[in-house]
Design a protein around this motif. Sequence first.
Motif, short mmCIF file in Angstrom:
data_model
loop_
_atom_site.label_atom_id
_atom_site.label_comp_id
_atom_site.label_asym_id
_atom_site.label_seq_id
_atom_site.Cartn_x
_atom_site.Cartn_y
_atom_site.Cartn_z
N LEU A 106 0.79 -1.13 -0.06
CA LEU A 106 -0.12 -0.06 -0.20
C LEU A 106 0.69 1.12 0.07
CD1 LEU A 106 -2.89 -1.11 2.18
CD2 LEU A 106 -2.86 -1.10 -0.32
N ARG A 107 2.15 1.24 0.60
CA ARG A 107 2.97 2.23 0.39
C ARG A 107 3.63 2.55 -0.97
NH1 ARG A 107 5.29 2.58 5.95
NH2 ARG A 107 4.13 3.97 7.01
N ALA A 108 3.70 1.41 -1.62
CA ALA A 108 3.80 1.37 -3.16
C ALA A 108 2.86 2.09 -3.99
CB ALA A 108 3.86 0.03 -3.87
N LEU A 167 15.00 8.11 16.71
CA LEU A 167 13.64 7.94 16.11
C LEU A 167 13.62 9.05 14.97
CD1 LEU A 167 10.92 7.61 18.91
CD2 LEU A 167 11.87 5.78 17.50
N ARG A 168 13.11 8.66 13.74
CA ARG A 168 12.83 9.31 12.49
C ARG A 168 14.13 9.56 11.66
NH1 ARG A 168 10.04 11.82 16.41
NH2 ARG A 168 11.58 13.55 16.54
N ASP A 169 15.47 9.09 12.16
CA ASP A 169 16.57 9.28 11.54
C ASP A 169 16.31 8.50 10.25
OD1 ASP A 169 17.66 10.88 13.54
OD2 ASP A 169 19.01 9.61 14.10
N ALA A 206 23.27 -11.57 -9.23
CA ALA A 206 22.66 -11.09 -10.89
C ALA A 206 23.54 -9.88 -11.31
CB ALA A 206 21.18 -10.67 -10.77
N ASN A 207 24.60 -9.38 -10.73
CA ASN A 207 25.48 -8.42 -11.19
C ASN A 207 24.76 -7.34 -11.52
OD1 ASN A 207 27.78 -7.24 -11.82
ND2 ASN A 207 27.94 -7.86 -14.26
N LYS A 208 23.95 -7.08 -10.39
CA LYS A 208 23.06 -5.60 -10.47
C LYS A 208 23.33 -4.83 -9.35
CE LYS A 208 20.79 -7.46 -14.30
NZ LYS A 208 19.35 -7.38 -14.63
N ASN A 209 22.19 -3.84 -9.41
CA ASN A 209 22.56 -2.75 -8.18
C ASN A 209 21.48 -2.61 -7.24
OD1 ASN A 209 24.92 -1.73 -9.60
ND2 ASN A 209 23.38 -1.03 -11.10
N ALA A 210 21.87 -2.46 -5.81
CA ALA A 210 20.83 -2.39 -4.66
C ALA A 210 21.49 -1.31 -3.72
CB ALA A 210 20.52 -3.87 -4.09
N LEU A 211 20.22 -0.94 -3.02
CA LEU A 211 20.56 -0.13 -1.76
C LEU A 211 19.39 0.09 -1.06
CD1 LEU A 211 22.47 1.98 -0.39
CD2 LEU A 211 21.05 3.83 -1.27
N CYS A 212 19.53 0.18 0.28
CA CYS A 212 18.57 0.15 1.22
C CYS A 212 18.45 1.49 2.04
CB CYS A 212 18.61 -1.03 2.29
SG CYS A 212 17.42 -0.83 3.54
N ILE A 213 17.47 2.17 1.98
CA ILE A 213 17.34 3.52 2.56
C ILE A 213 16.14 3.02 3.80
CG2 ILE A 213 16.93 5.92 2.57
CD1 ILE A 213 17.35 5.72 -0.52
N LEU A 214 16.37 3.34 5.00
CA LEU A 214 15.25 3.23 6.01
C LEU A 214 15.17 4.57 7.00
CD1 LEU A 214 17.50 0.15 7.24
CD2 LEU A 214 15.31 -0.07 6.14
N THR A 215 13.87 4.40 7.30
CA THR A 215 13.67 5.62 8.66
C THR A 215 13.48 4.72 9.78
OG1 THR A 215 11.88 7.02 9.11
CG2 THR A 215 11.24 5.58 7.47
N VAL A 216 13.91 5.48 10.85
CA VAL A 216 13.58 4.69 12.10
C VAL A 216 12.47 4.74 12.89
CG1 VAL A 216 14.80 4.63 14.53
CG2 VAL A 216 16.23 4.91 12.46
N THR A 248 4.93 7.66 16.28
CA THR A 248 3.42 7.65 16.22
C THR A 248 3.15 7.54 14.59
OG1 THR A 248 3.28 10.09 15.68
CG2 THR A 248 3.14 9.55 18.07
N ALA A 249 1.92 7.21 14.30
CA ALA A 249 1.78 6.71 12.88
C ALA A 249 1.84 8.04 12.22
CB ALA A 249 0.28 6.35 12.87
N GLU A 250 1.47 9.17 12.61
CA GLU A 250 1.62 10.60 11.82
C GLU A 250 3.12 10.68 11.55
OE1 GLU A 250 -0.30 14.01 13.58
OE2 GLU A 250 0.85 15.20 12.56
N GLU A 251 4.15 10.61 12.92
CA GLU A 251 5.52 10.86 12.64
C GLU A 251 6.15 9.75 11.52
OE1 GLU A 251 6.92 12.00 16.89
OE2 GLU A 251 6.52 9.98 16.60
N ARG A 252 5.62 8.66 11.53
CA ARG A 252 5.84 7.53 10.57
C ARG A 252 5.75 8.04 9.26
NH1 ARG A 252 5.00 3.82 14.47
NH2 ARG A 252 2.63 3.31 14.02
N GLN A 253 4.40 8.60 9.02
CA GLN A 253 3.90 9.02 7.66
C GLN A 253 4.96 10.10 7.20
OE1 GLN A 253 1.69 7.22 6.50
NE2 GLN A 253 1.65 8.25 4.37
N THR A 254 5.48 10.99 7.95
CA THR A 254 6.12 12.27 7.57
C THR A 254 7.60 11.77 7.22
OG1 THR A 254 4.89 13.43 9.23
CG2 THR A 254 6.89 14.69 8.17
N SER A 255 8.08 11.10 8.13
CA SER A 255 9.51 10.36 7.76
C SER A 255 9.54 9.37 6.66
CB SER A 255 10.13 9.66 9.19
OG SER A 255 9.31 8.90 9.60
#
Length: 236
Positions: free
Chosen positions: A24-26, A101-103, A192-202, A213-220
Amino acid sequence: MPTPHNNAVKGDIAKTVLMPGDPLRAKFIAENYLENPVCYNEVRGMLGFTGTYKGIKVSVQGSGMGMPSMGIYSWELFNEYDVENIIRIGTAGAVTDNVNLRDIVIGMSASTNSAYADQYRLPGTYAPTASWNILSAAVKSAEEKGSIFHVGNILSSDTFYDDADSLAQWQKMGVLAIEMESAALYMNAARANKNALCILTVSDCPLRNLSTTAEERQTSFRDMMEIALETAVKIN
Ligand code: HPA
């Protein structure tokens, strides 16, 4: 050719795919950030969309939770759909004390307690690593946005509820944050000799018993999506 998990045919999916865990985020990204988004997959509700962002073709697709699910979807994207770059965007728990949190945490490498690497029959311990071209573009994008971000080793865990309570051990080794998908993504990309990265929000700090909170998660989450989309433009 469609796969058992994806209805798309070759050409439906862009060479760069953003992968949130939650489908659903997609959908949210497709509807709020992409022009002319077209849904290419609904199998098992693992929604995938292709559209354009600042004139470049980008896809967004859910990965599901955990390394088996990420393993399936990213393998098919790399090996069946000619995808070149996958940027995972997700939430994580803080592990080291200076991550709050939120970093934003950018996963330069992904340690793991999973046996995913066993399939490669390597005579040693493999170090799942992000691709430098996407990593450096993401760092630039995070700097431009003015976000608080950290770059380093993350832990991809097979367990969310962990009986062994081993996070303090990983903390001693300088692991920044815990999540559940990136090691499999990095290994599939390498194989597969391809490229990847992961970006996370705490979203939480398990060792300090804190969560957003749910609202903080949405903004970050929005900040992280924007960093990932700008990264996609830079590597295009
Ligand atoms: N553990 C594992 N995965 C996570 C966590 C966590 O605490 N927070 C967000 N994803």
